[in-house]
Write a protein that holds these residues in place. Sequence first.
Motif, PDB file in Angstrom:
ATOM      1  N   LYS A  58      -7.194 -10.720  24.622  1.00 54.54           N
ATOM      2  CA  LYS A  58      -6.179 -11.074  23.625  1.00 54.54           C
ATOM      3  C   LYS A  58      -4.999 -11.783  24.306  1.00 54.54           C
ATOM      4  O   LYS A  58      -4.518 -12.814  23.821  1.00 54.54           O
ATOM      5  N   GLN A  59      -4.567 -11.241  25.454  1.00 55.55           N
ATOM      6  CA  GLN A  59      -3.452 -11.869  26.184  1.00 55.55           C
ATOM      7  C   GLN A  59      -3.847 -13.260  26.696  1.00 55.55           C
ATOM      8  O   GLN A  59      -3.060 -14.202  26.630  1.00 55.55           O
ATOM      9  N   ALA A  60      -5.075 -13.351  27.201  1.00 53.91           N
ATOM     10  CA  ALA A  60      -5.554 -14.632  27.738  1.00 53.91           C
ATOM     11  C   ALA A  60      -5.623 -15.688  26.645  1.00 53.91           C
ATOM     12  O   ALA A  60      -5.255 -16.855  26.867  1.00 53.91           O
ATOM     13  N   GLU A  61      -6.070 -15.300  25.474  1.00 53.59           N
ATOM     14  CA  GLU A  61      -6.154 -16.244  24.357  1.00 53.59           C
ATOM     15  C   GLU A  61      -4.775 -16.727  23.933  1.00 53.59           C
ATOM     16  O   GLU A  61      -4.579 -17.895  23.608  1.00 53.59           O
ATOM     17  N   GLN A  62      -3.800 -15.819  23.953  1.00 56.84           N
ATOM     18  CA  GLN A  62      -2.439 -16.220  23.605  1.00 56.84           C
ATOM     19  C   GLN A  62      -1.895 -17.184  24.655  1.00 56.84           C
ATOM     20  O   GLN A  62      -1.236 -18.179  24.334  1.00 56.84           O
ATOM     21  N   LEU A  63      -2.212 -16.911  25.927  1.00 61.11           N
ATOM     22  CA  LEU A  63      -1.783 -17.807  26.998  1.00 61.11           C
ATOM     23  C   LEU A  63      -2.447 -19.180  26.868  1.00 61.11           C
ATOM     24  O   LEU A  63      -1.825 -20.208  27.145  1.00 61.11           O
ATOM     25  N   ARG A  64      -3.709 -19.198  26.450  1.00 63.26           N
ATOM     26  CA  ARG A  64      -4.396 -20.474  26.222  1.00 63.26           C
ATOM     27  C   ARG A  64      -3.684 -21.276  25.142  1.00 63.26           C
ATOM     28  O   ARG A  64      -3.464 -22.488  25.286  1.00 63.26           O
ATOM     29  N   LYS A  65      -3.296 -20.586  24.048  1.00 64.87           N
ATOM     30  CA  LYS A  65      -2.588 -21.260  22.958  1.00 64.87           C
ATOM     31  C   LYS A  65      -1.233 -21.779  23.434  1.00 64.87           C
ATOM     32  O   LYS A  65      -0.810 -22.883  23.067  1.00 64.87           O
ATOM     33  N   ASP A  66      -0.557 -20.961  24.261  1.00 65.79           N
ATOM     34  CA  ASP A  66       0.734 -21.401  24.821  1.00 65.79           C
ATOM     35  C   ASP A  66       0.526 -22.646  25.692  1.00 65.79           C
ATOM     36  O   ASP A  66       1.324 -23.595  25.649  1.00 65.79           O
ATOM     37  N   GLY A  67      -0.543 -22.614  26.486  1.00 62.40           N
ATOM     38  CA  GLY A  67      -0.853 -23.751  27.344  1.00 62.40           C
ATOM     39  C   GLY A  67      -1.142 -25.003  26.531  1.00 62.40           C
ATOM     40  O   GLY A  67      -0.691 -26.105  26.870  1.00 62.40           O
ATOM     41  N   ASN A  68      -1.905 -24.843  25.455  1.00 62.97           N
ATOM     42  CA  ASN A  68      -2.220 -25.979  24.579  1.00 62.97           C
ATOM     43  C   ASN A  68      -0.950 -26.572  23.975  1.00 62.97           C
ATOM     44  O   ASN A  68      -0.805 -27.800  23.863  1.00 62.97           O
ATOM     45  N   ASN A  83     -13.792 -15.457  33.928  1.00 62.92           N
ATOM     46  CA  ASN A  83     -15.144 -15.911  33.590  1.00 62.92           C
ATOM     47  C   ASN A  83     -15.211 -16.729  32.294  1.00 62.92           C
ATOM     48  O   ASN A  83     -16.279 -16.868  31.696  1.00 62.92           O
ATOM     49  N   VAL A  84     -14.065 -17.250  31.865  1.00 61.81           N
ATOM     50  CA  VAL A  84     -14.026 -18.064  30.648  1.00 61.81           C
ATOM     51  C   VAL A  84     -13.863 -19.533  31.041  1.00 61.81           C
ATOM     52  O   VAL A  84     -12.783 -19.941  31.483  1.00 61.81           O
ATOM     53  N   PRO A  85     -14.913 -20.356  30.908  1.00 63.29           N
ATOM     54  CA  PRO A  85     -14.873 -21.746  31.377  1.00 63.29           C
ATOM     55  C   PRO A  85     -13.777 -22.600  30.750  1.00 63.29           C
ATOM     56  O   PRO A  85     -13.216 -23.470  31.413  1.00 63.29           O
ATOM     57  N   VAL A  86     -13.466 -22.376  29.473  1.00 62.03           N
ATOM     58  CA  VAL A  86     -12.517 -23.251  28.786  1.00 62.03           C
ATOM     59  C   VAL A  86     -11.131 -23.179  29.406  1.00 62.03           C
ATOM     60  O   VAL A  86     -10.390 -24.174  29.414  1.00 62.03           O
ATOM     61  N   TYR A  87     -10.745 -22.020  29.971  1.00 64.15           N
ATOM     62  CA  TYR A  87      -9.439 -21.935  30.619  1.00 64.15           C
ATOM     63  C   TYR A  87      -9.398 -22.852  31.848  1.00 64.15           C
ATOM     64  O   TYR A  87      -8.392 -23.488  32.142  1.00 64.15           O
ATOM     65  N   ILE A 131     -18.425 -25.138  35.694  1.00 64.53           N
ATOM     66  CA  ILE A 131     -19.868 -25.421  35.613  1.00 64.53           C
ATOM     67  C   ILE A 131     -20.690 -24.267  36.160  1.00 64.53           C
ATOM     68  O   ILE A 131     -21.779 -23.978  35.654  1.00 64.53           O
ATOM     69  N   ARG A 132     -20.170 -23.603  37.187  1.00 61.86           N
ATOM     70  CA  ARG A 132     -20.888 -22.419  37.701  1.00 61.86           C
ATOM     71  C   ARG A 132     -20.973 -21.325  36.638  1.00 61.86           C
ATOM     72  O   ARG A 132     -21.958 -20.584  36.560  1.00 61.86           O
ATOM     73  N   LEU A 133     -19.937 -21.238  35.811  1.00 65.89           N
ATOM     74  CA  LEU A 133     -19.926 -20.240  34.735  1.00 65.89           C
ATOM     75  C   LEU A 133     -20.778 -20.690  33.545  1.00 65.89           C
ATOM     76  O   LEU A 133     -21.378 -19.867  32.855  1.00 65.89           O
ATOM     77  N   ASP A 134     -20.797 -21.999  33.297  1.00 63.47           N
ATOM     78  CA  ASP A 134     -21.553 -22.543  32.167  1.00 63.47           C
ATOM     79  C   ASP A 134     -22.134 -23.896  32.575  1.00 63.47           C
ATOM     80  O   ASP A 134     -21.427 -24.905  32.617  1.00 63.47           O
ATOM     81  N   HIS A 135     -23.432 -23.918  32.878  1.00 63.78           N
ATOM     82  CA  HIS A 135     -24.093 -25.151  33.329  1.00 63.78           C
ATOM     83  C   HIS A 135     -24.072 -26.247  32.270  1.00 63.78           C
ATOM     84  O   HIS A 135     -24.246 -27.421  32.589  1.00 63.78           O
ATOM     85  N   ASN A 136     -23.858 -25.862  31.006  1.00 69.10           N
ATOM     86  CA  ASN A 136     -23.845 -26.844  29.919  1.00 69.10           C
ATOM     87  C   ASN A 136     -22.421 -27.210  29.476  1.00 69.10           C
ATOM     88  O   ASN A 136     -22.209 -27.634  28.339  1.00 69.10           O
ATOM     89  N   CYS A 137     -21.471 -27.037  30.372  1.00 67.30           N
ATOM     90  CA  CYS A 137     -20.066 -27.329  30.071  1.00 67.30           C
ATOM     91  C   CYS A 137     -19.839 -28.842  30.072  1.00 67.30           C
ATOM     92  O   CYS A 137     -19.742 -29.465  31.135  1.00 67.30           O
ATOM     93  N   VAL A 138     -19.764 -29.432  28.893  1.00 62.15           N
ATOM     94  CA  VAL A 138     -19.634 -30.887  28.755  1.00 62.15           C
ATOM     95  C   VAL A 138     -18.375 -31.404  29.462  1.00 62.15           C
ATOM     96  O   VAL A 138     -18.435 -32.336  30.269  1.00 62.15           O
ATOM     97  N   LYS A 139     -17.241 -30.776  29.158  1.00 65.76           N
ATOM     98  CA  LYS A 139     -15.980 -31.247  29.744  1.00 65.76           C
ATOM     99  C   LYS A 139     -15.959 -31.055  31.256  1.00 65.76           C
ATOM    100  O   LYS A 139     -15.364 -31.851  31.979  1.00 65.76           O
ATOM    101  N   GLY A 140     -16.619 -29.990  31.721  1.00 67.03           N
ATOM    102  CA  GLY A 140     -16.679 -29.749  33.156  1.00 67.03           C
ATOM    103  C   GLY A 140     -17.414 -30.865  33.869  1.00 67.03           C
ATOM    104  O   GLY A 140     -16.930 -31.420  34.862  1.00 67.03           O
ATOM    105  N   HIS A 141     -18.596 -31.226  33.376  1.00 63.58           N
ATOM    106  CA  HIS A 141     -19.378 -32.309  33.983  1.00 63.58           C
ATOM    107  C   HIS A 141     -18.642 -33.647  33.852  1.00 63.58           C
ATOM    108  O   HIS A 141     -18.658 -34.467  34.789  1.00 63.58           O
ATOM    109  N   TYR A 142     -18.003 -33.849  32.707  1.00 64.23           N
ATOM    110  CA  TYR A 142     -17.302 -35.105  32.448  1.00 64.23           C
ATOM    111  C   TYR A 142     -16.159 -35.318  33.437  1.00 64.23           C
ATOM    112  O   TYR A 142     -16.095 -36.346  34.129  1.00 64.23           O
ATOM    113  N   MET A 143     -15.276 -34.338  33.523  1.00 63.26           N
ATOM    114  CA  MET A 143     -14.115 -34.506  34.411  1.00 63.26           C
ATOM    115  C   MET A 143     -14.503 -34.451  35.884  1.00 63.26           C
ATOM    116  O   MET A 143     -13.869 -35.099  36.720  1.00 63.26           O
TER     117      MET A 143
END
Length: 281
Positions: free
Chosen positions: A12-22, A46-50, A75-87
């Motif tokens: 819950k805290q991490a999600e709020q921090l993600r929103k603050d970051g956005n 272990n959350v790739p989007v962060y 990518i190590r956490l999610d091999h199908n991470c589109v943004k990870g491979h892209y950047m």
Amino acid sequence: MAPTAALSSALKQAEQLRKDGNHCFKKDRFGAAIDAYTEAITLCPNVPVYLTNRALCHLKRNDWTKVEEDCRKAIRLDHNCVKGHYMLGLALLQREEYAEGVKELEKALDLGRGADPNGYMVEEIWQELAKAKYMEWEHESTKRSWELQNLKEACEAALKQKHYLENSEIDGYYDEVSISNSKQLKDLDKVFQIVAEADTPKEVPDYLCCKITLEIFRDPVITPSGVTYERSVILDHLQKVGTFDPITREPLAEYQLVSNLAIKEAVQAFLDKHGWAYRTD
């Protein structure tokens, strides 16, 4: 606090921090956004989007080493991470590692098409991939041109030396004009011109281009009428203009579109041989 409750609180805290970051990112406050995403990563590593969100901030700052680090972790956490491979692909291109950069962008494009064929990310990735392919071709083309010129000069020198030795043995006379106009040197010139043709930009054949955009196909589809279009373009036509083939005017629905694999393979074969055709401007 029980482990499950503690995990739930951290998420819950991490999600709020993600929103603050956005929120900070949208205001171009990249340093503050990085701090927020870093705290989120500390709470939930272990959350790739962060990681990809933080990588995007590093990208905006042109800090490509940190972009690469975060993307590889994602990518190590999610091999199908589109943004990870892209950047990651973009970061590798900054280091002029063209082959690996292109490989990552191609992976991102395949994953992006699978998730959302008409999404904005697919178009964005394609544009970057085309630029990367063009840069790769330009780099290799310059290298080939230099090597061919050196080889041509060496061959010309060898022919002139041969001509000199042959004529010296006969009458001790060497004619520079004669050797320069010789059939052997002219034939040599033709051979090197033919070799260089693949790297000489020209028009792309019409059958490899969409009839609407007039650009080389990326993802060609064929209609029941036998006309081939770029997928995103014909889908846009069906959604905004009407459910009919824009050329034949026959009724047309999305489910009737079929990938034109023959044209797709022909386009790839052409691009593999003529990298200059990736140029998008």
